[in-house]
Each structure stands twice: as C-alpha cells, then as structure tokens.
Write a protein that holds these residues in place. Structure first.
Motif, mmCIF file in Angstrom:
data_model
loop_
_atom_site.group_PDB
_atom_site.id
_atom_site.type_symbol
_atom_site.label_atom_id
_atom_site.label_comp_id
_atom_site.label_asym_id
_atom_site.label_seq_id
_atom_site.Cartn_x
_atom_site.Cartn_y
_atom_site.Cartn_z
ATOM 1 N N HIS A 1 -4.085 9.914 1.023
ATOM 2 C CA HIS A 1 -5.454 9.020 0.341
ATOM 3 C C HIS A 1 -5.762 7.614 1.352
ATOM 4 O O HIS A 1 -7.272 7.777 1.093
ATOM 5 C CB HIS A 1 -5.473 9.297 -0.848
ATOM 6 N N ASP A 2 -4.750 6.870 1.029
ATOM 7 C CA ASP A 2 -5.461 5.616 2.012
ATOM 8 C C ASP A 2 -4.857 5.046 3.548
ATOM 9 O O ASP A 2 -4.602 4.237 3.843
ATOM 10 C CB ASP A 2 -4.259 4.259 0.995
ATOM 11 N N ARG B 1 0.849 -0.890 0.427
ATOM 12 C CA ARG B 1 -0.118 0.025 0.191
ATOM 13 C C ARG B 1 0.697 1.467 0.054
ATOM 14 O O ARG B 1 0.652 2.279 -0.325
ATOM 15 C CB ARG B 1 -1.113 -0.322 1.444
ATOM 16 N N HIS C 1 -11.896 10.745 -2.634
ATOM 17 C CA HIS C 1 -11.187 9.865 -3.798
ATOM 18 C C HIS C 1 -11.236 8.302 -3.967
ATOM 19 O O HIS C 1 -10.897 8.242 -5.458
ATOM 20 C CB HIS C 1 -9.155 9.158 -3.461
ATOM 21 N N ASP D 1 -4.890 8.139 -8.254
ATOM 22 C CA ASP D 1 -5.282 7.030 -7.317
ATOM 23 C C ASP D 1 -5.553 5.350 -8.406
ATOM 24 O O ASP D 1 -5.539 4.755 -8.535
ATOM 25 C CB ASP D 1 -6.024 7.453 -6.935
ATOM 26 N N ARG E 1 -1.366 -0.174 -12.269
ATOM 27 C CA ARG E 1 -3.179 -0.420 -12.086
ATOM 28 C C ARG E 1 -2.991 -0.607 -13.753
ATOM 29 O O ARG E 1 -2.433 -0.681 -14.550
ATOM 30 C CB ARG E 1 -3.751 0.910 -12.173
ATOM 31 N N HIS F 1 1.978 1.819 -3.304
ATOM 32 C CA HIS F 1 0.733 2.969 -4.320
ATOM 33 C C HIS F 1 0.311 3.952 -4.066
ATOM 34 O O HIS F 1 0.884 4.754 -4.956
ATOM 35 C CB HIS F 1 -0.363 1.669 -4.021
#
Ligand code: FE
Ligand code: FE
Length: 381
Positions: free
Chosen positions: A245-246, A213, A299, A317, A323, A216
């Motif tokens: 964001h995460d 994570r 997001h 994202d 991705r 990412h």
C-alpha cells in the motif's frame, strides 16, 4: 487413564499450542495427549494455507520431544471436513475406559454452540478451555451460559504464552520476520526448507521502504489479516495489498519505476502515493488482481462504494497499533463490528483533521464520506 485430545488446523503449529498442551499435561495429570491436525476445520472451509501433509509434519516435529504426546493422522486420513464429534467418537471406541478431555483455546468457547453436535461432544469428553494469562474472558458468565445450555461445566486451565496466532505467524513469515519467539526452531526450519507461507512480491515491496515505513506496513498487514475469513477474502490478497500500500511513498515521479505513470488531475501530494503505489505494484511486481490494486489505489482517499478489501486496508492503515489520535478508540471498536460505520467516522475525522490543518481535501474523500454517511443513515431508517 486420562487422555487429552487437541485438534486444530496447525497452519502452522506455534509456541502457544505447545504451551497449552504442557499446561494441560500438568494441571489435568493426563497420561497421554493426542494432537489431531484437521483436514479442513469446519470454521475454516477451504482456508488452509499449507498442505495437510506439511501441517502434519510440522506438528510431528513440534511435539516430538514433549512427554506423553502423540500425533494422530485420523482427521487427515478421513479427509473432508473434520468434525470433533466424529473424532471423539473414534477415540472413545479406541480407549473405552479412558477419561477424555478435549482442549480448546478460550477464543473457541463462544463458537462451541455452533459446532456440530455439541451435546454428543460433551457426552464423550470433558471440555477444557485453555486461557492465556492476561486475556480477558469472563469465565463466570461463560460458565453460566454454558451450563444453562448443556447442563455441564467446562474446565479452565490458565497458562502463560506469547501473543501469537497461526495468522500472525503466516504474516510474519511472508514479511521475512524473525519467527523464533513464536515457533519452535524445527518448525521454522521446515517452513524455510519447504518455502511455506511465502507471498510473491511481499519481500520485494519491503525493499522500497524505509525501516519505520516497513514496520508500519507490517502492522497494517497484522491488523488486516485476521479479518480475511470474516469478509471471505483470500488472506494472501489481504497481506499483499497491505505490503504494497505504501510501496511508492518515497518515490519520485522521475524514478524509473514510474516511467509511463500519468498522475490524475489535482491530486494533493499526500494522496498521490496511492496511485503511484498501485502503478508500481502492477508494473514492477506484476500484481494483477484488480481488487488488490484498488485497495492500494484508494487507501488514502477512500472512494464511494469500496470493496471489503479496500475498506479493510484503508482502515487498517489508519488504525494499526502504531497510530494514535483523538477518536481512535471508538474507531477501533467500530472496526471490529461494522466496516461501513467505521468508514463513515474515519472519513469524517480525516476531513476534520485536514480542514483544521488547512490541508487540501481531495474531492474523492468528500464523495466517499457522503456515500458512507448516506449508506449508514439509510440503514438506520
Ligand atoms: Fe499510505
Ligand atoms: Fe500506510
């Protein structure tokens, strides 16, 4: 005597700058290269991150051991916006008999037409475009356009270098990543000793993330940060929003960081972390900029009428290099050209994917899609 002049923000100076200069020394046979850090580069109004003195010090350290290189503080001493034609005029006077070359990266070529007094620049020097191997610039086409405008050709030097930019170096630095592949050791030591390019909370946020994570998250920041100037956003806000964001992705509603948090009604589980993330950023880390908090808060779902920062984080994202899904190529193209067109397609694909996987679709996502569909339709008529 042949002299190459190399200007830039050098915020910070990195390995590719050095590779460019070495290539120019070898292929042009110059006797001297003068590195000129800009006070404020015309295309980067007010966007310097390190102080002029720090940038100058880093450039001095980086080029110290490289033969026939010297560093000039001409633009820094002059202050204000640094224009190349003025700088070249100064060096033309100082070295009246020298053949002057001005070095630029291939990415600068398309901007050259908008520089102040490009004809004056070309009357004072030969423009030398340094192209990193493997980069796809159609030089035949560029040369035609250049010649038809200025009745002069530019020179091209190919060199090998790592994939690095000053923006990338700043993001890596804020994330505490290893900078050794990209910056000379002396510059890394200077950055560390003077605590340059740090962004409050970023490293703290990473501690909450599992390794995959965190990677990412870094890729989201690296995807978003280069667009800061285009959308007139503070780069630190972009990096901070990406970093957080995460942040709550792996948190449980019983965790102490979330005490006092009230979840909005009927939030699907995959969307919840956008709200918890904004909560943690605000309450645990003291992030106070509403725009940054909103970029975290929406997001995953999106919403109607998003700010540029919200769109940038939502799309980075979804499109960061890790991705892959059907349609991503088209989305990445739209991302470079128009954020609203890109949002429309991104939301459409998200809804399609959720329908197919029988996932719950959050009403805000539908509302966002309708908004961007209508907005982009209206623009076309
Ligand atoms: Fe997320
Ligand atoms: Fe994410």
């Amino acid at each position: 005597m042949k002299i190459a002049i190399f200007g830039g923000s050098f915020d910070p100076v990195h390995a590719e700058h050095i590779n460019m200069v070495k290539a120019a020394i070898d292929s042009l046979g110059v006797n001297k290269t003068i590195i000129v850090p800009a006070f404020v580069a015309p295309h980067k109004q007010g966007r310097a991150h390190a102080d002029p003195q720090d940038r100058l010090n880093m450039v001095r350290l980086a080029f110290e051991g490289i033969r026939n290189c010297e560093v000039s503080a001409f633009e820094l001493n002059a202050g204000g916006t640094s224009y190349t034609y003025i700088t070249l005029g100064y060096f033309r006077k100082k070295y009246p008999d020298a053949q002057l070359f001005f070095l630029v990266g291939a990415d600068m070529l398309k901007d050259f037409y908008t520089w102040k007094e490009p004809e004056t620049i070309l009357s004072l020097c030969d423009l030398v475009v340094c192209n990193r191997e493997g980069e796809k610039v159609n030089f035949a086409l560029e040369q035609l356009k250049f010649f038809s405008t200025f009745h002069k050709k530019f020179k091209v030097i190919e060199y090998t270098g790592r994939d690095i930019s000053s923006t990338k170096a700043r993001v890596l630095c804020a994330f505490g990543e290893d900078l050794r592949p990209y910056l000379p050791d002396c510059v890394i030591e200077y950055i560390e000793a003077n605590q340059l390019y740090r962004i409050d909370g970023v490293k703290g946020a990473l501690k909450y993330l599992k390794p995959a994570r965190a990677k990412h998250t870094l890729r989201v920041a690296l995807t978003a940060a280069p667009f800061s100037a285009k959308y007139k956003l503070a780069e630190n806000d972009v990096i901070r929003a990406a970093a957080f964001h995460d942040v709550a992705k792996n948190m449980d509603l019983n965790d102490s960081e979330l005490s006092g948090f009230v979840p909005p009604e009927d939030v699907p589980s995959q969307v919840l972390h956008q709200y918890t993330g904004a909560y943690v950023a605000e309450h645990t880390f003291g992030v106070s900029q509403e725009d940054v908090l909103d970029a975290i808060r929406y997001h995953t779902s999106g919403r109607p009428n998003m700010s540029d920062l919200e769109k940038l984080i939502f799309l980075s994202d979804m499109l960061e290099p890790g991705r892959d899904f059907p349609g991503i190529k088209k989305l990445r193209k739209l991302f470079d050209t128009d954020l609203n067109d890109c949002m429309r397609l991104a939301l459409k694909l998200t809804i399609k994917h959720l329908k197919r996987s029988k996932g719950k679709i959050y009403p805000l996502t539908f509302a966002a899609y309708e908004y961007y569909k209508e907005l982009t339709d209206r623009r076309k008529t």
